[in-house]
Design a protein around this motif. Structure first.
Motif, mmCIF file in Angstrom:
data_model
loop_
_atom_site.group_PDB
_atom_site.id
_atom_site.type_symbol
_atom_site.label_atom_id
_atom_site.label_comp_id
_atom_site.label_asym_id
_atom_site.label_seq_id
_atom_site.Cartn_x
_atom_site.Cartn_y
_atom_site.Cartn_z
ATOM 1 N N GLN A 37 67.357 11.547 29.137
ATOM 2 C CA GLN A 37 67.205 12.198 30.414
ATOM 3 C C GLN A 37 65.994 13.117 30.378
ATOM 4 O OE1 GLN A 37 70.883 13.805 31.649
ATOM 5 N NE2 GLN A 37 70.520 13.212 33.760
ATOM 6 N N ARG B 643 72.614 6.654 33.991
ATOM 7 C CA ARG B 643 72.618 7.773 34.926
ATOM 8 C C ARG B 643 71.199 8.251 35.180
ATOM 9 N NH1 ARG B 643 75.431 13.498 33.723
ATOM 10 N NH2 ARG B 643 73.739 13.617 32.230
ATOM 11 N N HIS B 644 70.414 8.241 34.122
ATOM 12 C CA HIS B 644 69.035 8.693 34.268
ATOM 13 C C HIS B 644 68.233 7.753 35.154
ATOM 14 C CE1 HIS B 644 65.159 10.286 33.349
ATOM 15 N NE2 HIS B 644 64.763 9.140 32.807
ATOM 16 N N GLN B 646 69.345 5.947 37.566
ATOM 17 C CA GLN B 646 69.796 6.069 38.953
ATOM 18 C C GLN B 646 69.909 4.716 39.647
ATOM 19 O OE1 GLN B 646 69.873 9.287 41.126
ATOM 20 N NE2 GLN B 646 70.569 9.915 39.139
ATOM 21 N N LYS B 652 75.455 6.805 38.683
ATOM 22 C CA LYS B 652 74.496 7.668 39.358
ATOM 23 C C LYS B 652 75.076 9.059 39.589
ATOM 24 C CE LYS B 652 71.572 6.682 43.336
ATOM 25 N NZ LYS B 652 71.449 5.676 44.390
ATOM 26 N N GLN B 653 76.321 9.061 40.007
ATOM 27 C CA GLN B 653 76.947 10.314 40.403
ATOM 28 C C GLN B 653 77.674 10.979 39.242
ATOM 29 O OE1 GLN B 653 77.091 11.100 43.966
ATOM 30 N NE2 GLN B 653 75.536 9.524 44.110
#
Lengths: 177, 1335
Positions: A37, B643-644, B646, B652-653
């Motif tokens: 991230q 998640r990163h 998206q 995503k959430q």
């Protein structure tokens, strides 16, 4: 999965001759490293200080990496650019620093260099028109193969404040004391 | 020391020119010498001058020629030690121009690794020291030193002698100084070694010194000497071949002749010796000479014997050859066929001169005989001599017999006969004839069954696979001719063996069988080719699997070093024998020994794999914490990463990702794995047909959007003149220096803006009409309608029955006049019109009868929430049902509205064209249960001819307008790239100016250059061209197919107009969405491919605005008919009900005709395009219309997807919707009717295509009513092209069938889908409401 959190900021640039500066930065790491991230590169705003010879960027860094190897330890590459009245910009400093290999808070000073003008005409040009010489390939920033061909002049410093968190390195026999 | 001193003196005297040295050099040299003199006493007395000279001499030795003699003396001590033959080589000369001098004899020594070659210093003295008495009390180091010098002297070839002085010096008991010697010695090694880099490799894998070598192999042929197909003939032929080769070898080498010459020489020498012995008298010489003669005579004898043997052998060989050849010929003759190629030709040459040869033979024979006899005699005398000497001691012995001349002659004769040919015998010359294919005669057919066998070879150097030859056919003579050469350049590793595997290629499978191995050691040879014959042999394992095989491979091996220098530089280092190796390495390196063993034995290539030690591992990988794959498979990493990115809806959430992996495992169990992989599963969530439709729509929107934005951009570019200077400035943005400085100054002084104005990048703004039209006001003036269906008797009866059952009705309806009752009887319908848009609805008053007149204005205000919806004009029948309760006073009326038909106007076209007026034909359901067509006889007595407005369909006279309208800005396609020639463009431009003057209505001019789906402008005529048909060849079916393609109705889009985008057939059929005008083009193209004469009409049509129609000539009658592509209906040209309202132009494939008639009505328009007064052709002979090239002519239609699922979906959707809409009452579904309805529906599709546009009343409704007399039925069919489920439910909602307040009502729904290709579906829905009649 060994993980590294890099949290901190690119605080400021000091000792540069030019008043208006901005900084392009990127974090580079080896093949075994994966971004989980965060942003791996970016560019700060143009900044100048009225009194001191420093430009405050306060560019936040929040990067989460994970790795399968120690090789290719992440390093922060910075390129400092100066901007003049004509909105022209040219590089005034290149530098890099490896991430510290111990967890905790660190203050890094990245010494930068720029390409020296190789002729009188160029130095005049640089002085008045703005625009020094830029590196054609940015990999010269970190690889030492062709560096010997360069004639450089040392420039200011970039100060970076980082705090590092390492996770699960001890699973692979890497321990931080 | 003194010697040196005087040598220096002499040198100084002789020195003519002095080598110049710099001062600094002299200074340092002096310092060095001083240091030396301090530490040692050797040079103590020498002055600095001398030392300088010495050092000079040291460095400049070779160019001081005259000082060679001095140097000889100067270096005598070194001579004693090194005793080198060439003093100048004592030093390594730094002379770059000359190559280093290397003693040539030391090249290419043969080395062996052996203990015996290793010198181990020992404490035992190797040489005897004679003159020293106290040799025993030599110290060990002295002994070692002596030994060493001795060895060195030996090696230098001085006879292993040490000079006495040196020995004395060394053996000097108290001299320990000889070790401390300040003189610089350099030992000389004449050999120059080259540095060789070897990559570090485990000892087991070490392969030897690297040099490059070249191996050239020339595979000539393979010959089988044992083979399943081996015949006697083969054996003979091969033997013959071998014999012939041997014979030819002998003949070529001329062994006999050479031997004979040698023999002659030896004889001559012997004769000369004997001659000389007779002359010379001295005793000691004569004895020596006698021995010599003896030797010579022996030599002669040996030579003769050998000569005889060789000659005999050759003769025997020849004889064998001839007999074999005779045998072979005999065999070939016997077996009637020939499968080998070997042929010999014989030439017999009789001796030219018989007498001469006889005499020569005789002469030779006699000479030999004399010699032999003499030898025998000699032997005899010798034996006699021995015997006589033995006689004295031993008495019992026979005296040797004297040789018999006759016997000797006989034996010699026999020998001669064997060895040499008879003088009368003719000489035989053999010659092998070249192979000739014609000589081969095919075998008998039963053996022909054997298929061709193919063989190939695989070459391995040691175990390394190198190459593979092509496969070659086995010839009938069991030869495999290859003639293939290959070269291998070897660097570093030098294989020891060449292994060649023979493979047989299988004709059936791809696998080939390995047969045999041939191997030969590889040795470096001179640059010349060596011919080798490799033999192989395979024993038969089991007769079927592997037959016995043997054979030879003829090949040329040329194995050499490509650059000779390197090879000679390196010594040949040979391996020690295995046993020695074992003793060497037994304890220390057992690994190496085994490795060597393994390498020594040739292996089959299949098991070569396991020997290769572990794979090459980069250090980086070894140092990794874990594998990268392991990292990527980490669940936590996957979650965090997704998640990163998206991309995934589920991750995503995700706000929390557990830090520990075992927590994630639970998480994984909770959520299905599918969320990571694929969110949109087309199989279950989306019907594939829906997906197709959706994607098609998306595609079209995207296309329109892209082309619009492109048009706008180009138009903008065209409008704004090029800012030359600014562009220049832009280009100079990078430039620095004075121009920039000047600009800066300017900006400072004049306050000009320094920043250059940049062209803002154009942002595609959606052409959304909803922004433009906030509020609209639709007004519909309904005038009248004709042909409204009437209630069938059934419903009527019911009503009457109800009334009658309600006892004494007070209503005076029935007591009206006869006329009224008649009307009521047959025109008992109370129609009204509704205008609806979205949720808003507005209705007219109710009129009476099947030809009602309303003359009423309906107003509807609202906001265009979504232009996708249509404006609907629906026709309803109001049925008032009176309910009588027990109390007479309370009369309830129940109003039931039955939907009879509708007319849909796309909102976008209404907005674009502001108003529609005239007469429209309502689209009526094909089957309307409960109603029937009004019969003209029942209405009036007037005949049909006199009742012109009466049609069999329902027509509505109306005026529809919208306020405010919306002006669609036409697409500026002028800026787009044009695919036509510039001349044509120019022509069109000129023509337009011309025509706009001429046309009565300027809007009739349609720009002939239109935009295609590729974003290019082409001429309209290119659009017309025959395209592949959708599996239908009937015109009606094709029309139907085209009408089922749905015009996209969304936003107000300029792309749908003539100025907009014209799709080609591929884009249209793939997406199944289009604009109304594209349908005309497609239909016209279909008709062209059907071979009909047809034209494309550009004009205005009622609900679509700018639209295309098709005119075609009916082949049977020759009449021109107008086809509406959106409905597939056909109209007469004079038909006033035709939806086409304006005709602008007609496009044919060859030309464009523009309507120049003043008449606007379509029914009155002259459609004769050849009429110059009515139609103006755009193109003329000077400028022909371009044709073709837009459509994809090899378009392949796709089959539609599975329909059953969709049918169920639709049915379920309708049921669900109706149940949902009926909020107050429960909905009952009657399934009893469904099969019946389905049967009707399945027939309807055929009916609709065959019956065309005629509003035929089928007997279905009456049939239904008759079948269920106890129910009051109302129902209808609906037919539309499938777009999506929402559209269906919207259509059903407008029919209001669910507004049935009867408590006992039951519904029935049936869905039938008729599929055409490319997911073009016609959906038929039958909706029926059933009210059971009680009482």
């Amino acid at each position: 999965m060994a993980e590294v959190h890099i949290i901190g900021q690119i605080l400021k640039a000091v000792d540069f001759d030019e008043p208006h500066l901005y900084c392009k930065w990127s974090l580079q790491s080896g093949n075994a490293w994966r971004l989980v991230q965060g942003e791996l590169q970016g560019q700060t705003h143009v900044s100048s200080h009225r009194l001191q010879n420093s430009s405050d960027f306060a560019q936040p860094l929040d990067i989460h990496l994970c790795t399968a190897a120690i090789q290719g330890w992440p390093r922060l590459l910075v390129e400092v650019y100066a901007v003049n009245v004509l909105q022209q910009c040219w590089p005034v400093g290149y530098g890099f620093a490896h991430m510290p290999s111990t967890p905790g808070a660190h203050r890094l000073e990245i010494n930068t260099w720029k390409i020296a003008p190789n002729s009188w005409w160029q130095s005049i040009k640089e002085r008045f028109g703005g625009g020094g010489t830029a590196l054609h390939k940015t990999d010269l920033l970190y690889s030492g193969v062709e560096r010997y061909k360069l004639l450089t002049r040392s420039s200011g410093k970039i100060i970076v404040e980082l705090s590092l968190i390492f996770r699960k390195f001890e699973e692979y026999g890497v321990e931080f004391k | 020391m003194e010697r040196e001193a005087d040598s220096v003196k002499s040198k100084r005297s002789k020195k003519k020119h002095k080598t110049q040295t710099t001062r600094s050099y002299r200074k340092t040299e002096r310092e060095v010498q001083m240091l030396l003199s301090q530490c040692g006493k050797v040079f103590g007395q020498q002055d600095s001058q001398e030392s300088e000279a010495r050092s000079l001499q040291f460095f400049h030795y070779s160019d001081a020629n005259e000082s060679a003699a001095i140097s000889n003396r100067d270096k005598q001590r070194i001579d004693e030690v090194a005793s080198s033959p060439n003093l100048a080589a004592n030093f390594i000369q730094i002379e770059l121009s000359e190559p280093p001098i290397v003693s040539p004899q030391l090249h290419r020594q043969l080395h062996r690794y052996d203990n015996s070659f290793l010198y181990t210093p020992g404490d035992r003295l190797h040489l005897p020291l004679q003159f020293i008495d106290g040799g025993s009390d030599l110290k060990p180091y002295q002994i070692r030193m002596l030994n060493r010098y001795l060895e060195e002297a030996k090696a230098n070839g001085n006879g292993g002698k040490l000079s006495a002085g040196l020995v004395a010096q060394l053996t000097d008991s108290d001299s320990c100084r000889f070790i401390i010697d300040a003189t610089l010695y350099r030992s000389n090694c004449p050999r120059l070694f080259k540095g060789v880099f070897l990559a570090p490799v485990p000892f087991a894998q070490f392969q030897g010194l690297p040099t490059s070598r070249c191996l050239k192999l020339c595979l000539k042929q393979l010959r089988f000497s044992a083979h399943p197909q081996f015949l006697e003939e083969h054996r003979l032929a091969q033997q013959l071949e071998d014999l012939y080769d041997l014979y030819m070898h002998n003949v070529k080498n001329k062994i006999c002749k050479k031997l004979r010459e040698e023999l002659q020489i030896a004889r001559n020498v012997a004769a000369r010796l004997i001659d000389s012995s007779s002359h010379q008298q001295p005793q000691e010489q004569s004895s020596q000479l006698a021995a010599h003669i003896q030797r010579q005579l022996q030599l002669t004898q040996q030579l003769r014997i050998r000569y005889y043997a060789e000659s005999t052998a050759q003769r025997v060989l020849l004889q064998r050859l001839l007999t074999q050849w005779a045998k072979l010929k005999e065999l070939r003759k016997q077996q009637q066929f020939q499968c080998t190629r070997f042929r010999l030709s014989l030439r017999l040459v009789p001796p030219a001169d018989l007498d001469a040869s006889c005499s020569a033979w005789k002469e030779r024979f006699e000479a030999d005989l004399a010699e032999v006899y003499r030898e025998h005699l000699e032997v005899y005398y010798h034996r006699r001599h021995i015997w006589s000497s033995e006689q004295s001691s031993v008495s019992h012995a026979k005296p040797p017999r004297k040789p018999q001349f006759a016997e000797i002659m006989e034996s010699l004769k026999a020998e001669y006969e064997r060895a040499f040919q008879d003088p009368e015998e003719p000489r035989v010359y053999l010659l092998r004839l070249p192979n000739d294919e014609t000589t081969l005669h095919s075998r008998p057919s039963n053996e022909q069954l054997n298929p061709d066998r193919n063989y190939y070879l695989k070459l391995y150097l040691d175990d390394q696979f190198v190459a593979q030859t092509r496969s070659y056919r086995l010839e009938p003579d069991l030869h495999v001719d290859m003639n293939e050469s290959l070269g291998v350049l070897l660097n570093r590793s030098h294989p020891e063996q060449l292994n060649i595997w023979l493979y047989e290629k299988s004709t059936i499978t791809s696998h080939s069988r390995r047969l045999a191995l041939m191997s030969t050691p590889l040795k470096v040879t001179e640059r010349g080719k060596t011919v080798q014959k490799l033999a192989f042999q395979v024993a038969a394992t089991s007769a079927a699997v592997r037959p016995k095989l043997a054979g030879d491979l003829y090949l040329h091996i040329d194995y050499y070093c490509p650059d000779g220098a390197i090879s000679s530089d390196l010594d040949d280092i040979q391996k020690l024998p295995e046993t020695v190796c074992q003793t060497f390495r037994a304890d220390r390196l057992p690994m190496a020994a085994t490795a060597a063993e393994v390498r020594a034995t040739p292996r089959s290539p299949s098991d070569a794999g396991h020997v290769i030690a572990g794979p090459l591992i980069f250090a980086e990988q070894q140092l990794q914490l874990c594998g990268i794959a392991e990292l990527l498979q980490n669940r936590r990493f996957q979650l965090l990463h997704s998640r990163h990115q998206q991309r995934n809806f589920h991750t995503k959430q995700l706000s929390f990702v557990p830090a520990l992996e075992h927590e994630i495992v639970e998480l994984e169990e909770l959520e299905p794995h599918a969320n990571v992989a694929q969110v949109l599963d087309p199989g279950t969530v989306w019907n594939p047909i829906d997906l197709h439709k959706h994607r098609g729509r998306k595609f079209l929107h995207l296309l329109y959007e892209t082309i619009t934005s492109q048009c706008v951009q180009r138009a903008k570019l065209l409008q704004t003149p090029l800012p030359l200077i600014q562009l220049l400035g832009d280009g100079l943005e990078q430039s620095t220096g004075w121009s920039a400085l000047w600009r800066a100054l300017c900006s400072l002084l004049f306050g000009q803006t320094a920043a250059l104005p940049r062209e803002p990048t154009w942002q595609p703004q959606p052409m959304c009409a909803s922004d433009v039209v906030q509020q609209f006001n639709i007004s519909l003036q309904v005038v009248r309608a004709t042909g409204v269906p009437v209630r069938s008797r059934h419903i009527l009866n019911v009503e009457q029955q109800v009334r009658r059952s309600s006892s004494t009705g007070t209503s005076s309806d029935l007591s009206a006049s006869l006329f009224v009752t008649q009307t009521l009887m047959y025109s008992n319908v109370r129609p009204f019109i509704t205008l609806s848009y979205g949720q808003r609805l507005c209705r007219s008053r109710t009129a009476e009868g099947s030809n009602p007149t309303w003359n009423e204005q309906l107003q509807l205000t609202g906001q265009p929430n979504d232009l996708r919806e249509d404006l609907k004009i629906s026709l309803f029948d109001e049925m008032v049902e009176q309910q009588y309760t027990d109390e007479a006073a309370d009369i309830y009326q129940r109003v039931q509205c039955n939907w009879l038909g509708e007319y849909r106007v796309p909102m976008s076209s209404l907005l674009a064209s502001r108003k529609f007026e005239g007469c429209i034909e309502l689209s009526m359901p094909k089957v309307l249960v409960g109603y029937k067509r009004p019969l003209i006889e029942s209405v009036t007595n007037i005949s049909v001819e006199q009742y012109p407005e009466f049609k069999e369909s329902v027509h509505l006279w109306f005026y529809l307008s919208i306020e405010p309208g919306c002006q669609v800005t036409p697409l500026q396609i002028g800026g787009l790239a044009c695919a036509e020639l510039p001349e044509l463009q120019q022509f069109v431009r000129e023509r337009r100016l011309e025509l706009q003057q001429l046309l009565p209505h300027p809007q009739r001019y349609v720009e002939p250059l239109v935009c295609t789906s590729h974003g290019k402008r082409v001429c309209l005529t290119r659009l017309l061209e025959p395209v592949p048909l959708p599996n239908e060849t009937q015109l009606e079916r094709v029309c139907r197919f085209v009408s089922l393609l749905s015009p996209v109705r969304s936003q107000l889009d300029a792309c749908q107009n003539f100025q907009g985008v014209w799709l080609d057939n591929q884009a249209l059929l793939d997406s199944t969405w289009c604009s109304a005008k594209d349908l005309g083009v497609l239909l016209c193209n279909y008709m062209l491919s059907l071979g009909l004469e047809c034209w494309l009409v550009l004009g205005l049509a009622c609900p679509y605005g700018e639209c295309t129609f098709v005119i075609y000539r009916q082949p049977e009658s020759g009449d021109l008919l107008l086809v509406a592509p959106t409905t597939g209906k056909r109209y007469q040209l004079q038909d006033i009900f035709c939806p086409l309202t304006r005709v602008y132009s007609i496009v044919a494939a060859k030309n464009i005709y523009i309507n120049i008639q003043t008449e606007e009505r379509v029914s009155m328009t002259n459609f004769d395009v050849q009429n110059g007064e009515c139609w103006l052709p755009l193109f003329n002979k000077r400028q022909e219309a371009p044709q073709c090239g837009i459509h994809k002519l090899d378009y392949v239609y796709k089959r539609s997807y599975e329909l059953s699922q969709l049918q169920k979906h639709i049915e379920r959707k309708i049921m669900k919707k109706i149940s949902a809409w009926r909020t107050t009452r429960k909905t009952f579904w009657n399934r009893a009717f469904q099969p019946h309805l389905l049967r009707i529906l399945s027939e309807l599709e055929n009916l609709s295509t065959s019956a065309g546009s005629r509003y035929d009343e089928p007997a279905y409704s009456e049939e239904l009513e008759r079948e269920y007399p106890n129910c009051r039925l109302y129902g209808f069919t609906m037919n539309f092209a499938y777009t999506n489920l929402a559209a269906i439910s919207e259509r059903i909602r407008t029919t209001c069938i669910h507004y049935n307040n009867n408590a006992d009502v039951e519904f029935c729904v049936a869905v039938h889908i008729n599929a055409y290709v490319n997911d073009v579906l016609s959906v038929w829905v039958f909706l029926l409401s059933i009210v059971p009649l009680v009482g």
